[in-house]
Design an enzyme around this catalytic site. Structure first.
Site, mmCIF file in Angstrom:
data_model
loop_
_atom_site.group_PDB
_atom_site.id
_atom_site.type_symbol
_atom_site.label_atom_id
_atom_site.label_comp_id
_atom_site.label_asym_id
_atom_site.label_seq_id
_atom_site.Cartn_x
_atom_site.Cartn_y
_atom_site.Cartn_z
ATOM 1 N N HIS A 16 62.294 24.914 -42.886
ATOM 2 C CA HIS A 16 61.777 26.278 -42.750
ATOM 3 C C HIS A 16 60.472 26.159 -41.808
ATOM 4 O O HIS A 16 60.654 27.046 -40.794
ATOM 5 C CB HIS A 16 61.054 26.637 -43.929
ATOM 6 C CG HIS A 16 60.723 27.996 -44.305
ATOM 7 N ND1 HIS A 16 61.114 29.205 -44.621
ATOM 8 C CD2 HIS A 16 59.229 28.474 -43.789
ATOM 9 C CE1 HIS A 16 60.439 30.329 -44.391
ATOM 10 N NE2 HIS A 16 59.260 29.805 -43.849
ATOM 11 N N GLU A 17 59.684 25.344 -41.736
ATOM 12 C CA GLU A 17 58.619 25.410 -40.951
ATOM 13 C C GLU A 17 59.023 24.746 -39.345
ATOM 14 O O GLU A 17 58.392 25.277 -38.575
ATOM 15 C CB GLU A 17 57.498 24.032 -41.515
ATOM 16 C CG GLU A 17 56.689 24.568 -42.534
ATOM 17 C CD GLU A 17 56.029 25.947 -42.590
ATOM 18 O OE1 GLU A 17 55.496 26.387 -41.730
ATOM 19 O OE2 GLU A 17 56.378 26.630 -43.983
ATOM 20 N N HIS A 43 60.273 27.820 -37.491
ATOM 21 C CA HIS A 43 59.277 28.545 -37.370
ATOM 22 C C HIS A 43 58.861 28.249 -35.747
ATOM 23 O O HIS A 43 58.641 29.239 -35.058
ATOM 24 C CB HIS A 43 57.790 28.821 -38.355
ATOM 25 C CG HIS A 43 58.110 29.717 -39.279
ATOM 26 N ND1 HIS A 43 57.999 31.179 -38.777
ATOM 27 C CD2 HIS A 43 57.836 29.532 -40.519
ATOM 28 C CE1 HIS A 43 57.867 31.656 -40.107
ATOM 29 N NE2 HIS A 43 57.957 30.773 -41.241
ATOM 30 N N CYS A 57 58.535 34.293 -47.273
ATOM 31 C CA CYS A 57 57.614 33.960 -46.052
ATOM 32 C C CYS A 57 56.567 34.900 -45.977
ATOM 33 O O CYS A 57 56.795 36.170 -46.040
ATOM 34 C CB CYS A 57 58.406 34.007 -44.841
ATOM 35 S SG CYS A 57 57.738 33.608 -43.186
#
Length: 186
Positions: free
Chosen positions: A149-150, A153, A103
C-alpha cells in the site's frame, strides 16, 4: 521539535505523481530527517492508522513511515516499525489475499473510505531506511500488505485502483460495525 503535517486528499494531483527518489546523501540531510520525524509525529498524534507516505503530507518524495501495532479491530497484529525510502518490490510470491484497507487521504475519522484489496501475501522489498542503510527483505502477511500500500503511494497509485470487488466499499463507521459483528459471531 516535530510538527503536525497537513494531509492531502483524493483529488490532489500529488497523490497521482511518482515521488522523487532520494540519494543516500539526501536521506541523511537535516531537511529529510526533519520530514521523517514530522511524519512519525503526525502518524502517532493524529492516529492516522499504520502508514503515511510523504505525498500524503504534500511532499513528493519517496518516503513512507510504517508503525503497525495491535488495534481494537486487529488485536493480533505483531508490532512493526520502519521507514521505507525508495522502496521497490523486487519479487512477489504465491497468491494474492484480500484484506480490508483504508486510507487517510480518502477521508478522516468515520468518513475514511475502506474496501477489500487483493495483495500478495509475501514480497521481497528493497529499500533504504532513515540512516540510508539498504535493506532487502522478505515481508509477509499484514506487513507485506501495508508495504505494498505504501509503495503504491510513492508510485501515484491509490488503494481504490486495486479494488476488484467494488461492493466492498464502505465508510469507517460501517467498517467498524462490520468488524465488531464478525468478532461477536466468532
Amino acid at each position: 521539535m516535530p510538527k503536525l503535517l497537513n494531509m492531502t486528499h483524493f483529488g490532489n494531483t500529488i497523490l497521482r505523481e511518482e515521488a522523487k527518489r532520494l540519494s543516500p546523501q539526501e536521506i541523511r540531510s537535516n531537511k529529510i530527517q526533519q520530514l521523517i520525524e514530522d511524519m512519525h509525529f503526525t502518524l502517532h498524534e493524529r492516529k492516522y492508522g499504520i502508514g503515511l507516505a510523504a505525498p500524503q503530507v504534500g511532499t513528493p518524495l519517496a518516503i513512507s513511515v510504517i508503525g503497525i501495532k495491535p488495534t481494537p479491530t486487529r488485536p493480533d497484529l505483531v508490532p512493526f516499525s520502519a521507514v521505507l525510502i525508495n522502496p521497490v518490490i523486487v519479487e512477489t510470491f504465491g497468491e494474492k489475499e484480500e484484506m480490508w484497507e483504508g486510507c487517510v487521504s480518502s477521508g478522516e475519522g468515520d468518513n475514511t473510505l475502506y474496501a477489500k484489496v487483493p495483495r500478495y501475501k509475501r514480497i521481497r522489498l528493497h529499500w533504504f531506511d532513515e540512516s540510508a542503510k539498504e535493506h532487502d527483505e522478505i515481508l509477509e502477511g499484514f506487513v507485506s500488505h501495508v508495504a505494498q500500500h505504501e509503495t503504491d503511494h510513492l508510485n501515484g497509485i491509490l488503494f481504490v485502483d486495486r479494488v476488484e470487488n467494488t461492493r466492498t466499499y464502505m465508510l469507517a463507521d460501517e467498517y467498524m460495525k462490520l468488524t465488531a459483528a464478525q468478532k461477536a459471531s466468532s
